[in-house]
Design a protein around this motif. Structure first.
Motif, PDB file in Angstrom:
ATOM      1  N   LEU A  13       0.834  -1.207   0.000  1.00 44.70           N
ATOM      2  CA  LEU A  13       0.000   0.000   0.000  1.00 44.70           C
ATOM      3  C   LEU A  13       0.866   1.254   0.000  1.00 44.70           C
ATOM      4  O   LEU A  13       0.532   2.255  -0.640  1.00 44.70           O
ATOM      5  CB  LEU A  13      -0.919  -0.014   1.221  1.00 44.70           C
ATOM      6  N   GLU A  14       2.008   1.198   0.688  1.00 42.47           N
ATOM      7  CA  GLU A  14       2.913   2.353   0.700  1.00 42.47           C
ATOM      8  C   GLU A  14       3.387   2.689  -0.716  1.00 42.47           C
ATOM      9  O   GLU A  14       3.519   3.869  -1.065  1.00 42.47           O
ATOM     10  CB  GLU A  14       4.133   2.059   1.592  1.00 42.47           C
ATOM     11  N   ARG A  15       3.641   1.670  -1.504  1.00 43.52           N
ATOM     12  CA  ARG A  15       4.073   1.909  -2.885  1.00 43.52           C
ATOM     13  C   ARG A  15       2.979   2.611  -3.676  1.00 43.52           C
ATOM     14  O   ARG A  15       3.250   3.531  -4.450  1.00 43.52           O
ATOM     15  CB  ARG A  15       4.437   0.578  -3.550  1.00 43.52           C
ATOM     16  N   ARG A  16       1.755   2.187  -3.480  1.00 43.94           N
ATOM     17  CA  ARG A  16       0.652   2.790  -4.235  1.00 43.94           C
ATOM     18  C   ARG A  16       0.420   4.239  -3.814  1.00 43.94           C
ATOM     19  O   ARG A  16       0.120   5.097  -4.654  1.00 43.94           O
ATOM     20  CB  ARG A  16      -0.637   1.971  -4.036  1.00 43.94           C
ATOM     21  N   ILE A  17       0.552   4.507  -2.517  1.00 40.47           N
ATOM     22  CA  ILE A  17       0.369   5.881  -2.034  1.00 40.47           C
ATOM     23  C   ILE A  17       1.422   6.791  -2.652  1.00 40.47           C
ATOM     24  O   ILE A  17       1.132   7.922  -3.056  1.00 40.47           O
ATOM     25  CB  ILE A  17       0.442   5.938  -0.493  1.00 40.47           C
ATOM     26  N   LYS A  18       2.648   6.325  -2.740  1.00 42.97           N
ATOM     27  CA  LYS A  18       3.708   7.122  -3.375  1.00 42.97           C
ATOM     28  C   LYS A  18       3.327   7.486  -4.805  1.00 42.97           C
ATOM     29  O   LYS A  18       3.507   8.630  -5.242  1.00 42.97           O
ATOM     30  CB  LYS A  18       5.031   6.343  -3.380  1.00 42.97           C
ATOM     31  N   GLY A  19       2.792   6.519  -5.540  1.00 41.53           N
ATOM     32  CA  GLY A  19       2.377   6.775  -6.918  1.00 41.53           C
ATOM     33  C   GLY A  19       1.249   7.779  -6.999  1.00 41.53           C
ATOM     34  O   GLY A  19       1.239   8.658  -7.873  1.00 41.53           O
ATOM     35  N   CYS A  20       0.295   7.662  -6.081  1.00 35.98           N
ATOM     36  CA  CYS A  20      -0.825   8.607  -6.056  1.00 35.98           C
ATOM     37  C   CYS A  20      -0.339  10.025  -5.791  1.00 35.98           C
ATOM     38  O   CYS A  20      -0.819  10.984  -6.399  1.00 35.98           O
ATOM     39  CB  CYS A  20      -1.836   8.207  -4.983  1.00 35.98           C
ATOM     40  N   GLU A  21       0.609  10.137  -4.867  1.00 37.28           N
ATOM     41  CA  GLU A  21       1.120  11.466  -4.543  1.00 37.28           C
ATOM     42  C   GLU A  21       1.831  12.097  -5.747  1.00 37.28           C
ATOM     43  O   GLU A  21       1.713  13.306  -5.976  1.00 37.28           O
ATOM     44  CB  GLU A  21       2.061  11.397  -3.335  1.00 37.28           C
TER      45      GLU A  21
END
Length: 298
Positions: A252-260
């Protein structure tokens, strides 16, 4: 007589403590129920509730399905995206993440300390947790690295690789056991962390001046280019995910980075207080939904 008074006093004291512990999540429960109500109404009949989809056209509404069961939101946008659901079900006939689950099981059995730290692997729905001793939110990724450090092992990257594989195993065992998301808020400090996470989620950031909620609350179900935006409700239930864009598994941390990055801002560091607080808020919003990971996303 004195013994009776002391006993009564102790019972009363613990009764007050239990009552107070139950009040720390009062605002969070109010928020969660409001979110469930919002999405239930929004997707009960998308075409009838057009006010929620101001930019949708006739073609968009043909692809939007009603959501009849709140638990379906664990599927993300596939709960209401007809075309996306068909593609999702086709790909899931031969899940590309099965090797990751096997790799995660091997890590669980062979990595020093992991079994001792996590004797029951069906724990995916219990994180993030607020650690009152450390005075901070601890995500599952951080908890795994803390365990490795405690056993003098090299820590893992929080976004992919071994971390994603082990979390895939934890998620699979949690799903197999029928576990649901169960995030606790049991102290004043935990409630404060939840509020910080909520603020992070709803605050506009980056040069595009977007918030996470812009896309995943108000925008959920609307289309950006060819993709239908997913909902906050259920967002944390299915991670880690095998994303077709990544051609691999990510946390999930990886996906949040992409969203940001998509929001036009410099991503916050995985494991940071900022990201951990926000993941705490996000996970609480999915309380009661089934753990459904690992899964596939575009």
């Amino acid at each position: 007589m004195i013994r009776k008074v002391v006993t009564a006093s102790v019972v009363a004291l613990f009764g007050v403590a239990a009552l107070n512990a139950g009040t720390y999540n009062a605002q969070a429960e109010k928020d969660r129920k409001a979110l469930v109500s919002y999405f239930t109404k929004k997707f009960s009949n998308p075409e009838k509730n057009k006010q929620f989809f101001p930019y949708a056209n006739a073609e968009d509404f043909k692809s939007l399905m009603p959501v009849k069961n709140v638990e379906d939101f664990r599927m993300g946008s596939y709960a209401y995206d007809k075309m996306g659901r068909a593609q999702y079900e086709e790909i899931n006939e031969m899940p590309p993440y099965e090797d990751n689950i096997d790799a995660g099981e091997e890590l669980y059995n062979k990595t020093k300390g992991i079994k001792q730290c996590f004797p029951d692997p069906a724990i995916a729905g219990e994180y993030p947790k607020f650690d009152d001793k450390k005075h901070k939110v601890v995500t599952l990724s951080v908890a795994i690295n803390d365990c490795l450090k405690a056993h003098k092992q090299k820590t893992w990257k929080l976004t992919k690789g071994k971390m994603a594989d082990l979390e895939a195993y934890f998620a699979a065992k949690s799903k197999e056991a029928g576990k649901k998301v169960d995030i606790k808020i049991q102290s004043k400090a935990a409630a404060a962390a939840y509020e910080r996470g909520k603020k992070n989620y709803y605050s506009q950031r980056g040069y595009l001046k977007l918030s996470c909620a812009t896309c995943h609350v108000q925008g959920a179900g609307n289309r950006v280019r060819r993709e239908v935006l997913s909902p906050l409700l259920g967002h944390t239930t299915h991670f880690p995910v095998y994303r077709l864009k990544w051609q691999g598994l990510g946390t999930l941390e990886r996906r949040i980075k992409g969203c940001e990055k998509n929001q036009g801002e410099k991503p916050h560091k995985p494991g940071s207080a900022w990201m951990s607080d926000m993941l705490y808020f996000m996970a609480y919003m999915s309380n009661g939904l089934p753990v459904d990971g690992p899964d596939i996303r575009k």
